[in-house]
Design a protein around this motif. Structure first.
Motif, PDB file in Angstrom:
ATOM      1  N   ILE A 207      -2.340 -10.074  -6.548  1.00  0.00           N
ATOM      2  CA  ILE A 207      -2.584 -10.826  -7.777  1.00  0.00           C
ATOM      3  C   ILE A 207      -3.994 -10.587  -8.303  1.00  0.00           C
ATOM      4  O   ILE A 207      -4.223 -10.584  -9.510  1.00  0.00           O
ATOM      5  N   ASP A 208      -4.950 -10.367  -7.413  1.00  0.00           N
ATOM      6  CA  ASP A 208      -6.327 -10.128  -7.835  1.00  0.00           C
ATOM      7  C   ASP A 208      -6.508  -8.725  -8.395  1.00  0.00           C
ATOM      8  O   ASP A 208      -7.411  -8.489  -9.199  1.00  0.00           O
ATOM      9  N   ALA A 209      -5.663  -7.797  -7.971  1.00  0.00           N
ATOM     10  CA  ALA A 209      -5.734  -6.427  -8.461  1.00  0.00           C
ATOM     11  C   ALA A 209      -4.918  -6.217  -9.733  1.00  0.00           C
ATOM     12  O   ALA A 209      -5.099  -5.222 -10.433  1.00  0.00           O
ATOM     13  N   ALA A 210      -4.036  -7.136 -10.050  1.00  0.00           N
ATOM     14  CA  ALA A 210      -3.109  -6.962 -11.183  1.00  0.00           C
ATOM     15  C   ALA A 210      -3.842  -6.668 -12.483  1.00  0.00           C
ATOM     16  O   ALA A 210      -4.885  -7.258 -12.768  1.00  0.00           O
TER      17      ALA A 210
ATOM     18  N   ARG B 204       0.846  -1.207   0.000  1.00  0.00           N
ATOM     19  CA  ARG B 204       0.000   0.000   0.000  1.00  0.00           C
ATOM     20  C   ARG B 204       0.878   1.252   0.000  1.00  0.00           C
ATOM     21  O   ARG B 204       0.607   2.209  -0.736  1.00  0.00           O
ATOM     22  N   GLU B 205       1.946   1.237   0.805  1.00  0.00           N
ATOM     23  CA  GLU B 205       2.876   2.367   0.822  1.00  0.00           C
ATOM     24  C   GLU B 205       3.632   2.471  -0.496  1.00  0.00           C
ATOM     25  O   GLU B 205       3.853   3.574  -1.007  1.00  0.00           O
ATOM     26  N   ASP B 206       4.047   1.325  -1.044  1.00  0.00           N
ATOM     27  CA  ASP B 206       4.770   1.321  -2.318  1.00  0.00           C
ATOM     28  C   ASP B 206       3.896   1.898  -3.438  1.00  0.00           C
ATOM     29  O   ASP B 206       4.371   2.664  -4.275  1.00  0.00           O
TER      30      ASP B 206
ATOM     31  N   THR C 255       3.513  -6.714   3.345  1.00  0.00           N
ATOM     32  CA  THR C 255       2.126  -6.419   3.669  1.00  0.00           C
ATOM     33  C   THR C 255       1.402  -6.263   2.349  1.00  0.00           C
ATOM     34  O   THR C 255       1.696  -5.356   1.562  1.00  0.00           O
ATOM     35  N   ASP C 256       0.497  -7.178   2.081  1.00  0.00           N
ATOM     36  CA  ASP C 256      -0.267  -7.177   0.838  1.00  0.00           C
ATOM     37  C   ASP C 256      -1.298  -6.046   0.890  1.00  0.00           C
ATOM     38  O   ASP C 256      -1.551  -5.465   1.943  1.00  0.00           O
TER      39      ASP C 256
ATOM     40  N   GLU D 100      -4.889   2.353  -8.623  1.00  0.00           N
ATOM     41  CA  GLU D 100      -5.769   2.219  -7.463  1.00  0.00           C
ATOM     42  C   GLU D 100      -6.124   0.750  -7.303  1.00  0.00           C
ATOM     43  O   GLU D 100      -6.557   0.115  -8.258  1.00  0.00           O
ATOM     44  N   VAL D 101      -5.955   0.252  -6.101  1.00  0.00           N
ATOM     45  CA  VAL D 101      -6.279  -1.147  -5.802  1.00  0.00           C
ATOM     46  C   VAL D 101      -7.531  -1.158  -4.940  1.00  0.00           C
ATOM     47  O   VAL D 101      -7.581  -0.462  -3.923  1.00  0.00           O
ATOM     48  N   PRO D 102      -8.527  -1.946  -5.327  1.00  0.00           N
ATOM     49  CA  PRO D 102      -9.743  -2.017  -4.511  1.00  0.00           C
ATOM     50  C   PRO D 102      -9.448  -2.488  -3.095  1.00  0.00           C
ATOM     51  O   PRO D 102      -8.599  -3.353  -2.887  1.00  0.00           O
ATOM     52  N   GLU D 103     -10.147  -1.929  -2.148  1.00  0.00           N
ATOM     53  CA  GLU D 103      -9.940  -2.306  -0.751  1.00  0.00           C
ATOM     54  C   GLU D 103     -10.194  -3.794  -0.570  1.00  0.00           C
ATOM     55  O   GLU D 103     -11.162  -4.339  -1.099  1.00  0.00           O
TER      56      GLU D 103
END
Length: 194
Positions: free
Chosen positions: A141-144, A43-45, A103-104, A133-136
């Motif tokens: 892998i699911d957001a890729a 998340r920070e990256d 941390t994923d 943007e990655v869904p909460e």
């Protein structure tokens, strides 16, 4: 003795100029100058990548991987490829068998090896491209937006990075990566299906 020196010189001259490989770290993985050393909180990256106007990408590699070596030697060492990646991507390296904590995006903290199992990574290299943007609650892998499993040549690699950078996965023009790559091969007209 002179014949040996002459033969060694001939072999050295036959090696391509790009045969230099990035230095290897203590973990046995190649360390390109454009790879980021982070705390591996994805998340920070992602936030840092976005702040820099770059795309987050995860490079999953392992010690002794001949295909990783091939990519570092024959593709990532090429100035135009290295420059494109450095200018457009925020690269975080993940060790397939590593113990460093990650941390994923879903908040789960686990070792690199547990994360790569969670992400269903079976071999290396494996490059995972993330959206801005990655869904909460989503795992990496699911957001890729794309995954590049395996070693590929310069053309395929640069086309994949460009396809992601240009967000062509969002375009509704019927040009998925395979069609895009085929078109780029024709445009390059180099006769190589790379």
């Amino acid at each position: 003795m002179k014949a040996w020196i002459g033969a060694a010189f001939a072999v050295a001259m036959a090696l391509p100029a790009w045969a230099d490989v990035a230095p290897m770290g203590d973990d046995g993985l190649y360390k390109e100058p454009w790879m980021r050393d982070t705390f591996k909180d994805l998340r920070e990256d992602l936030a840092e990548a976005n702040a820099e106007g770059r795309r987050l990408v995860l490079f999953v590699e392992q010690r002794g991987c001949i295909y990783c070596h091939k990519m570092h030697e024959e593709v990532f060492s090429l100035p135009d490829v290295a420059e494109y990646i450095e200018e457009n991507f925020f690269v975080v390296q993940i060790n397939l068998h590593g113990d460093t904590e990650i941390t994923d995006f879903d908040g789960e903290s686990l070792s690199e090896k547990a994360a790569t199992r969670k992400w269903r990574v079976l071999f290396t290299p494996n490059i995972i491209f993330l959206p801005e943007e990655v869904p909460e609650g989503a795992a990496a892998i699911d957001a890729a937006v794309a995954v590049m499993p395996g070693a590929f040549s310069k053309g395929t690699t640069l086309d994949m990075f460009t396809w992601v950078e240009e967000k062509r996965y969002e375009l509704d023009n019927g040009e998925d990566f395979q069609r895009y790559h085929a078109r780029r091969i024709q445009e390059r007209d180099d006769g190589n299906f790379d």
